[in-house]
Design an enzyme around this catalytic site. Structure first.
Site, PDB file in Angstrom:
ATOM      1  N   TYR A  91       0.837  -1.213   0.000  1.00  0.00           N
ATOM      2  CA  TYR A  91       0.000   0.000   0.000  1.00  0.00           C
ATOM      3  C   TYR A  91       0.867   1.257   0.000  1.00  0.00           C
ATOM      4  O   TYR A  91       0.696   2.166  -0.819  1.00  0.00           O
ATOM      5  CB  TYR A  91      -0.939   0.016   1.208  1.00  0.00           C
ATOM      6  N   LYS A 129     -15.037   3.787   4.367  1.00  0.00           N
ATOM      7  CA  LYS A 129     -13.719   3.153   4.445  1.00  0.00           C
ATOM      8  C   LYS A 129     -13.735   1.846   5.242  1.00  0.00           C
ATOM      9  O   LYS A 129     -12.719   1.159   5.315  1.00  0.00           O
ATOM     10  CB  LYS A 129     -12.709   4.126   5.052  1.00  0.00           C
TER      11      LYS A 129
END
Length: 266
Positions: A91, A129
């Site tokens: 990420y 999220k």
């Protein structure tokens, strides 16, 4: 709403736009280890698609949401934008690659661009999220009822359980920074966006309980083995570059930001 690599959709979305705020990304750490290809597609290929659409639309300013995760475990605290880059997860690597793409694209095509390395953002409208919502949002349902909230146990002798530190920044402050920068067309480049002050996760959760009018009840669980070795124990933004650009607006304190979020939104 749609696929970030859908060029036709991006062209439609950017038609007539003067400013583009590129905030879209996959942000989960553990899934990025398990499925890195999906993260490269969204965070790198997707950023390239967004830049192409912005160029076609002749936008005047481009803002990219970079991430402090690219610092990894930094060599300096507070951490300046010039610190070594040490991404610890796919990420973080993809966010760093997106940042580099934006800044070099800006040089090649003379597109005034801002890359903002956001630190630990919390605040309204993060509900989509899911597992990557802030600790404030995730702990609120239990804190509101006075139930126990869990935090990661420390696996280092120099940090107490829950004493791991982050530069928590309220999303309203992030918006103020973005809008201030956009009002100054001669300012571009790379900026940290934090408060410049690190606080502990325990402080954060205690603030949530206080905003709910409850006594704090915190228990600790082991940090997941997948991330334990590379887990960050301390992040703090060095904010000199933004201040030198002329930004003087104070940042919201942790307690005030959490109270506003809990009382007026959660």
């Amino acid at each position: 709403v749609g696929d970030i690599c859908d060029t036709a959709l991006l062209d439609q979305a950017f038609s007539g736009a003067e400013h583009v705020y590129h905030l879209a990304a996959r942000a989960d750490i553990v899934p990025s280890i398990q499925e890195p290809a999906e993260y490269f597609r969204s965070n790198v290929d997707g950023t390239f698609a967004v830049l192409q659409a912005a160029k076609k639309a002749n936008v005047k300013r481009f803002v990219y949401a970079a991430s402090s995760s690219c610092y990894g475990i930094p060599d300096a605290y507070p951490t300046p934008e010039t610190a070594d880059i040490r991404p610890e997860y796919p990420y973080a690597l993809t966010k760093r690659m997106g940042e580099e793409l934006v800044l070099h694209w800006a040089q090649v095509y003379r597109l005034p661009a801002l890359a903002l390395r956001f630190f630990n953002v919390y605040g309204p409208n993060e509900y989509h999220k899911e597992s990557m919502q802030s600790v404030v949002a995730k702990s609120y349902p239990k804190a509101a009822k006075g139930d126990v909230v869990t935090l990661f146990r420390s696996h280092r002798p120099d940090y107490a359980d829950g004493g791991q530190l982050r530069d928590f920044v309220y999303v309203k402050d992030c918006v103020r920074v973005v809008m201030w920068l956009l009002s100054r067309p001669n300012v571009s480049g790379l900026f940290n966006v934090g408060t410049g002050k690190a606080r502990s996760f325990a402080d954060l959760v205690r603030a949530v309980f206080a905003a709910c009018g409850q006594e704090p009840a915190i228990q600790f669980v082991d940090t997941p083995i997948e991330i334990r070795e590379k887990y960050q124990y301390y992040t703090q933004a060095r904010m000199d570059r933004l201040h030198e650009a002329g930004y003087t607006i104070p940042f919201t304190s942790l307690e005030d930001g959490v109270r506003d979020y809990v009382v007026n939104y959660l």
